[in-house]
Scaffold this motif. Structure first.
Motif, mmCIF file in Angstrom:
data_model
loop_
_atom_site.group_PDB
_atom_site.id
_atom_site.type_symbol
_atom_site.label_atom_id
_atom_site.label_comp_id
_atom_site.label_asym_id
_atom_site.label_seq_id
_atom_site.Cartn_x
_atom_site.Cartn_y
_atom_site.Cartn_z
ATOM 1 N N ILE A 7 0.266 23.065 -0.894
ATOM 2 C CA ILE A 7 -0.103 24.478 -1.459
ATOM 3 C C ILE A 7 -0.709 25.396 -0.273
ATOM 4 N N LEU A 8 0.194 26.741 -0.434
ATOM 5 C CA LEU A 8 -0.524 27.568 0.615
ATOM 6 C C LEU A 8 -0.914 28.802 -0.073
ATOM 7 N N GLU A 9 -2.254 29.216 0.171
ATOM 8 C CA GLU A 9 -2.840 30.304 -0.450
ATOM 9 C C GLU A 9 -3.175 31.159 0.612
ATOM 10 N N LYS A 10 -3.612 32.564 0.277
ATOM 11 C CA LYS A 10 -4.335 33.416 1.274
ATOM 12 C C LYS A 10 -5.200 34.122 0.380
ATOM 13 N N GLN A 11 -6.444 33.934 1.041
ATOM 14 C CA GLN A 11 -7.673 34.546 0.524
ATOM 15 C C GLN A 11 -8.318 35.532 1.687
ATOM 16 N N ASP A 12 -8.197 36.740 1.196
ATOM 17 C CA ASP A 12 -8.651 37.688 2.298
ATOM 18 C C ASP A 12 -7.545 37.442 3.593
ATOM 19 N N ASN A 13 -7.958 37.113 4.791
ATOM 20 C CA ASN A 13 -7.382 36.989 5.950
ATOM 21 C C ASN A 13 -7.281 35.463 6.161
ATOM 22 N N ILE A 14 -7.624 34.739 5.410
ATOM 23 C CA ILE A 14 -7.649 33.465 5.580
ATOM 24 C C ILE A 14 -6.703 32.345 4.977
ATOM 25 N N GLY A 15 -5.810 31.823 5.518
ATOM 26 C CA GLY A 15 -4.861 30.860 4.916
ATOM 27 C C GLY A 15 -5.397 29.507 4.680
ATOM 28 N N ILE A 16 -5.165 28.774 3.525
ATOM 29 C CA ILE A 16 -5.680 27.526 3.108
ATOM 30 C C ILE A 16 -4.482 26.755 2.764
ATOM 31 N N THR A 32 6.533 15.840 2.613
ATOM 32 C CA THR A 32 5.241 16.291 2.823
ATOM 33 C C THR A 32 5.159 16.926 4.302
ATOM 34 N N VAL A 33 5.483 15.926 5.192
ATOM 35 C CA VAL A 33 5.690 16.235 6.666
ATOM 36 C C VAL A 33 6.362 17.485 6.815
ATOM 37 N N ARG A 34 7.709 17.578 6.224
ATOM 38 C CA ARG A 34 8.493 18.825 6.621
ATOM 39 C C ARG A 34 7.815 19.974 5.759
ATOM 40 N N LYS A 38 7.048 23.622 7.537
ATOM 41 C CA LYS A 38 7.662 24.938 7.079
ATOM 42 C C LYS A 38 6.272 25.899 6.722
ATOM 43 N N ALA A 39 5.285 25.432 6.197
ATOM 44 C CA ALA A 39 4.059 26.039 5.844
ATOM 45 C C ALA A 39 3.482 26.535 7.346
ATOM 46 N N ILE A 40 3.427 25.942 8.427
ATOM 47 C CA ILE A 40 3.078 26.610 9.609
ATOM 48 C C ILE A 40 3.915 27.637 9.977
ATOM 49 N N ASP A 41 4.993 27.444 9.945
ATOM 50 C CA ASP A 41 6.069 28.643 10.239
ATOM 51 C C ASP A 41 5.526 29.750 9.507
ATOM 52 N N GLU A 48 -1.171 38.879 8.211
ATOM 53 C CA GLU A 48 -2.255 39.038 7.509
ATOM 54 C C GLU A 48 -3.391 37.753 7.614
ATOM 55 N N ILE A 49 -2.789 36.615 7.941
ATOM 56 C CA ILE A 49 -3.362 35.531 7.764
ATOM 57 C C ILE A 49 -4.196 35.432 9.474
ATOM 58 N N LYS A 50 -5.272 35.346 9.658
ATOM 59 C CA LYS A 50 -6.008 35.108 10.855
ATOM 60 C C LYS A 50 -6.343 33.838 11.345
ATOM 61 N N VAL A 51 -6.789 33.181 10.120
ATOM 62 C CA VAL A 51 -7.212 31.642 10.405
ATOM 63 C C VAL A 51 -6.803 30.934 9.428
ATOM 64 N N LEU A 52 -6.395 29.544 9.658
ATOM 65 C CA LEU A 52 -5.804 28.539 8.588
ATOM 66 C C LEU A 52 -6.891 27.670 8.565
ATOM 67 N N ILE A 53 -7.273 27.182 7.411
ATOM 68 C CA ILE A 53 -7.778 26.159 6.962
ATOM 69 C C ILE A 53 -6.953 25.124 6.426
ATOM 70 N N VAL A 54 -7.085 23.771 6.476
ATOM 71 C CA VAL A 54 -6.268 22.800 6.373
ATOM 72 C C VAL A 54 -7.094 21.655 5.329
#
Length: 260
Positions: A7-16, A32-34, A38-41, A48-54
């Motif tokens: 699941i890829l979400e965006k909260q403010d400028n943070i991607g989760i 899942t690896v694939r 794709k999510a990183i791409d 709008e996403i400045k930082v990513l949390i995994v």
């Protein structure tokens, strides 16, 4: 983009990015690896996403390894391709010009430990468990574990952990430098967001160039690394944010960075 295992979400400028296979303890299979790749791409292309949390879906597991049953009867050529595909997917975290924070909320074993190590900064909940159990299964870490662990904690500790197929808890992971901070489970994501926001107070290009300079510099000797640093320092002078940052300093005000 639609995903089945993440699941890829965006909260403010943070991607989760949540690894979302709770019935399998979020274990990594090929699909899942694939999807992670794709999510990183997608994160790369989203300005709008400045930082990513995994992190992992649920509260028990970050990623509890790989799909071991899929190894049964696998030909060597297929295994090599599987390893290469995972390594290349996780390599995208290294070259992503945005900071990546792993919020390790439980088991991070095998591929899960390797996924956490591919991130820039690792935060762990008090119930996190780390390990590379691959040699107990007759294989070796195949998603970068033999390379990243030694770079993070040193050769001796890396070899001990990998040779014994043992596990360590969050406190030990902190002691040896595998994780940056340990928090109560209920506070982990809030602390990850807090760290992300602290990073986002700074010039995005400068943060990106710092990440790339550190990563590229670690691949060679000190003299090569210093040349890399000088090159990125020069590139900073071509950005609007550099002009804004220095002008704000002179005017004793908070800078307004635009990422340009």
């Amino acid at each position: 983009m639609e995903y089945e295992n993440v699941i890829l979400e965006k909260q403010d400028n943070i991607g989760i990015l949540y690894i979302n296979r709770p019935k399998a303890m979020n274990a990594l299979n090929t699909a899942t690896v694939r999807e992670i790749s794709k999510a990183i791409d997608e994160v790369k292309e989203n300005d709008e996403i400045k930082v990513l949390i995994v992190t992992g879906a649920g509260d028990k597991s970050f990623v509890a390894g790989a799909d071991i049953l899929g190894f049964i009867g696998m030909p060597p050529a297929d295994a090599r391709f599987l390893s290469d595909e995972g390594e290349q997917a996780f390599r995208k975290f290294d070259v992503l010009e945005k900071p990546v924070i792993a919020a390790v909320n439980g088991f991070a074993l095998g591929g899960g430990c390797e996924l956490a190590m591919a991130c820039d900064i690792r935060l762990a909940s008090e119930n996190a468990v780390f390990g590379l159990p691959e040699v107990s299964l007759g294989v070796i870490p195949g998603y970068g574990g033999t390379q990243r662990l030694a770079r993070l904690v040193g050769e001796g500790r890396a070899k001990e952990l990998a040779f014994t197929a043992g596990t360590i808890n969050a406190d030990e992971a902190y002691r040896i430098g595998l994780v940056n901070h340990v928090y109560p489970a209920a506070e982990l994501m809030d602390q990850a967001r807090k760290l992300a926001k602290k990073i986002m107070n700074n010039a995005p290009k400068s943060v990106a160039y710092t990440k790339l300079a550190i990563g590229q510099g670690l691949q060679g000797d000190l003299d090569s690394g210093l040349r890399i640093e000088s090159n990125f320092f020069g590139l900073c002078m071509a950005t609007e944010d550099q002009k804004e940052g220095c002008q704000a300093f002179a005017e004793k005000r908070k800078p307004q960075f635009k990422g340009k």
